[in-house]
Scaffold this motif. Sequence first.
Motif, mmCIF file in Angstrom:
data_model
loop_
_atom_site.group_PDB
_atom_site.id
_atom_site.type_symbol
_atom_site.label_atom_id
_atom_site.label_comp_id
_atom_site.label_asym_id
_atom_site.label_seq_id
_atom_site.Cartn_x
_atom_site.Cartn_y
_atom_site.Cartn_z
ATOM 1 N N ALA A 112 -12.053 -13.542 -35.909
ATOM 2 C CA ALA A 112 -12.238 -14.801 -34.621
ATOM 3 C C ALA A 112 -12.745 -15.865 -35.438
ATOM 4 O O ALA A 112 -12.751 -16.819 -34.530
ATOM 5 N N VAL A 113 -13.359 -16.376 -37.000
ATOM 6 C CA VAL A 113 -13.267 -17.192 -36.867
ATOM 7 C C VAL A 113 -12.341 -18.159 -37.189
ATOM 8 O O VAL A 113 -12.278 -19.496 -37.325
ATOM 9 N N VAL A 114 -11.269 -17.141 -38.142
ATOM 10 C CA VAL A 114 -9.825 -18.247 -38.047
ATOM 11 C C VAL A 114 -9.242 -18.697 -36.470
ATOM 12 O O VAL A 114 -8.961 -19.818 -36.357
ATOM 13 N N LYS A 115 -9.380 -18.239 -35.617
ATOM 14 C CA LYS A 115 -9.165 -18.446 -34.006
ATOM 15 C C LYS A 115 -10.312 -19.681 -33.964
ATOM 16 O O LYS A 115 -9.502 -20.361 -33.698
ATOM 17 N N ALA A 116 -11.616 -19.685 -34.711
ATOM 18 C CA ALA A 116 -11.930 -21.029 -33.721
ATOM 19 C C ALA A 116 -11.105 -21.965 -34.551
ATOM 20 O O ALA A 116 -11.877 -23.059 -34.427
ATOM 21 N N LYS A 117 -11.080 -22.094 -35.939
ATOM 22 C CA LYS A 117 -10.901 -22.566 -36.606
ATOM 23 C C LYS A 117 -9.433 -23.705 -36.404
ATOM 24 O O LYS A 117 -9.046 -24.822 -36.149
ATOM 25 N N ALA A 118 -8.702 -22.503 -36.225
ATOM 26 C CA ALA A 118 -6.627 -23.480 -35.809
ATOM 27 C C ALA A 118 -7.124 -23.579 -34.568
ATOM 28 O O ALA A 118 -6.556 -25.030 -33.804
ATOM 29 N N GLU A 119 -8.025 -23.463 -33.244
ATOM 30 C CA GLU A 119 -8.259 -23.886 -32.297
ATOM 31 C C GLU A 119 -8.985 -25.359 -32.368
ATOM 32 O O GLU A 119 -8.624 -26.966 -31.767
ATOM 33 N N ALA A 120 -10.186 -25.777 -33.500
ATOM 34 C CA ALA A 120 -10.450 -26.659 -34.217
ATOM 35 C C ALA A 120 -9.168 -27.899 -34.681
ATOM 36 O O ALA A 120 -9.078 -29.050 -33.977
ATOM 37 N N ALA A 121 -8.631 -27.512 -35.167
ATOM 38 C CA ALA A 121 -7.402 -28.215 -35.812
ATOM 39 C C ALA A 121 -6.249 -28.208 -35.070
ATOM 40 O O ALA A 121 -5.406 -29.376 -34.285
ATOM 41 N N LEU A 122 -6.157 -27.215 -33.482
ATOM 42 C CA LEU A 122 -5.385 -28.325 -32.010
ATOM 43 C C LEU A 122 -6.259 -28.546 -31.376
ATOM 44 O O LEU A 122 -6.009 -29.942 -31.277
ATOM 45 N N ARG A 123 -7.713 -29.219 -31.384
ATOM 46 C CA ARG A 123 -8.740 -29.820 -30.979
ATOM 47 C C ARG A 123 -8.224 -31.379 -31.195
ATOM 48 O O ARG A 123 -7.881 -32.464 -30.952
#
Length: 252
Positions: A112-123
């Motif tokens: 879940a933390v990794v997903k949030a970071k990945a979404e930040a990268a895309l953002r």
Amino acid sequence: MSKQRRPLIAGNWKMNGLSQPAATELGELVRLSNEHAGPNCDILICPPATLLREMATIAKGSAVSLGGQDCHAKESGAHTGDISAEMLKDAGGDYCIVGHSERRADHGESSAVVKAKAEAALRAGLVAIVCVGETLAERDADKTLDLISSQVRNSLPEGATATTTVIAYEPVWAIGTGKTPTPDDVAVVHAHIRKELGSLINDSDKMRLLYGGSVKGSNAAELMAVANVDGALVGGASLKAADFWPIVETCI
């Protein structure tokens, strides 16, 4: 090497590199890439964040891209010691690794933390390299494919596409140990990841899947020839241009 997807050869410098020797090694990598008028792959180096802006100046206009090794999920705020994806972008990054096994293990990062970071990268406009992989105990218990399924499904960012996201399979037991799974083992896991992606994103056949874990010049060609292996995430062998370039050459 002929591939359906353009290969990505990525170097993760981890917590290694001071300004002058790092500049020398990156400069040599840039020189080699220029000599070959751009190899038939994308080349990426992810240095420590302290070097990113300086390295971006050296790599400007070359075939070598740069990225971060991790990012915080938030854009800014009271997060002492953390670095946002936007900061990485501002310093010259194009990619960001998230969910590396050393982050999952050493810092207790969940999917879940990794997903949030990945979404930040895309953002922030970065390409997210989402890492997945099993420990030796999990492999010995025949849990590899179930674990990989869970990590892929729960770490993949919302809105992921083949142009914004890369998956890197790194068996934890092969990282820095000199041990590698057989090409057949890699083929099984990468085929499984490809199948999982088919139910998650529309362009799953175009998403690049990297293999990582003790990749070096002597085994790169064999690993890169495996079906559904679209490049490599390289650790120790990426620290020296002389060691990294033979891996890049598997794409030339």
